[in-house]
Design a protein around this motif. Structure first.
Motif, PDB file in Angstrom:
ATOM      1  N   CYS A   6       0.827  -1.202   0.000  1.00  0.00           N
ATOM      2  CA  CYS A   6       0.000   0.000   0.000  1.00  0.00           C
ATOM      3  C   CYS A   6       0.871   1.265   0.000  1.00  0.00           C
ATOM      4  O   CYS A   6       0.563   2.246  -0.667  1.00  0.00           O
ATOM      5  N   HIS A  16      -3.620  -3.127  -8.042  1.00  0.00           N
ATOM      6  CA  HIS A  16      -3.708  -2.931  -6.592  1.00  0.00           C
ATOM      7  C   HIS A  16      -4.938  -2.083  -6.260  1.00  0.00           C
ATOM      8  O   HIS A  16      -5.683  -2.377  -5.316  1.00  0.00           O
ATOM      9  N   CYS A  68      -7.797  -2.922  -3.591  1.00  0.00           N
ATOM     10  CA  CYS A  68      -7.537  -2.291  -2.289  1.00  0.00           C
ATOM     11  C   CYS A  68      -8.384  -1.027  -2.167  1.00  0.00           C
ATOM     12  O   CYS A  68      -8.121  -0.028  -2.837  1.00  0.00           O
ATOM     13  N   CYS A  98      -6.449   2.254  -0.923  1.00  0.00           N
ATOM     14  CA  CYS A  98      -5.633   2.920  -1.935  1.00  0.00           C
ATOM     15  C   CYS A  98      -6.518   3.507  -3.028  1.00  0.00           C
ATOM     16  O   CYS A  98      -6.208   4.559  -3.587  1.00  0.00           O
TER      17      CYS A  98
HETATM   18 ZN    ZN Z   1      -3.495  -0.549  -0.850  1.00  0.00          ZN
END
Ligand code: ZN
Length: 170
Positions: A13, A39, A43, A46
């Motif tokens: 992250c 990602h 996520c 993020c």
């Molecule tokens: Zn992340």
């Protein structure tokens, strides 16, 4: 989906958010950009950061370009010592070299009594020298008598000359 999971594991992250600006700018290297993309897809934290950054970028891009006003520098110049320095320019221009200032001569020399007495002495000595054929020392006495008046007058001439030159310079 195995490859994508691997990609997500490759990017922490911290690494993701650290490259978000470049990712948005499109300056991130291709495979790294793909890692960020994958990602972000998985996520939420993020992704949120990405969205915030994107929103802020668009807001900044949407702001109108700001032109400084025409008198932008006036209040700044007025607030720095330079303005005070400029304001004192007339005072500086009236300054003359120290030896030309009136009080550079002793008050005794400047006094009217000294100057008149000196002139009378010079006139007397000169008369004695030329009409009565007095001793040569009277010449020196005549010059000595003229000195106070000459000094004061030369000083005044020098002062006005300096000031005249300054005025033509400005
Ligand atoms: Zn992340």
């Amino acid at each position: 989906m195995n490859g994508q999971d691997n990609n997500q594991q490759d990017l922490s992250c911290t690494a993701c958010t650290g490259t978000l600006q470049e990712y948005l700018d499109g300056t991130l290297e291709k495979t790294q950009s793909l890692r960020v993309f994958l990602h972000l897809r998985d996520c939420a934290a993020c992704k949120q950061e990405h969205d915030d950054l994107l929103l802020m970028s668009r807001m900044l891009d949407g702001l109108p370009a700001v032109e400084p006003p025409a008198d932008f520098d006036a209040p700044i110049l007025a607030s720095v010592p330079y303005a005070a320095y400029k304001a004192m320019e007339p005072l500086r221009r009236e300054r003359v070299p120290v030896f030309l200032e009136e009080n550079a001569l002793p008050a005794a020399v400047r006094s009217v009594i000294t100057r008149v007495a000196g002139l009378v002495l010079a006139a007397g000595a000169g008369a004695g020298l030329f009409f009565l054929n007095g001793p040569d020392v009277l010449g020196a006495v005549a010059i000595l008598g003229l000195l106070p008046e000459a000094a004061v007058r030369l000083q005044a001439v020098g002062r006005s000359a300096v000031l005249a030159v300054r005025r033509t310079e400005s």
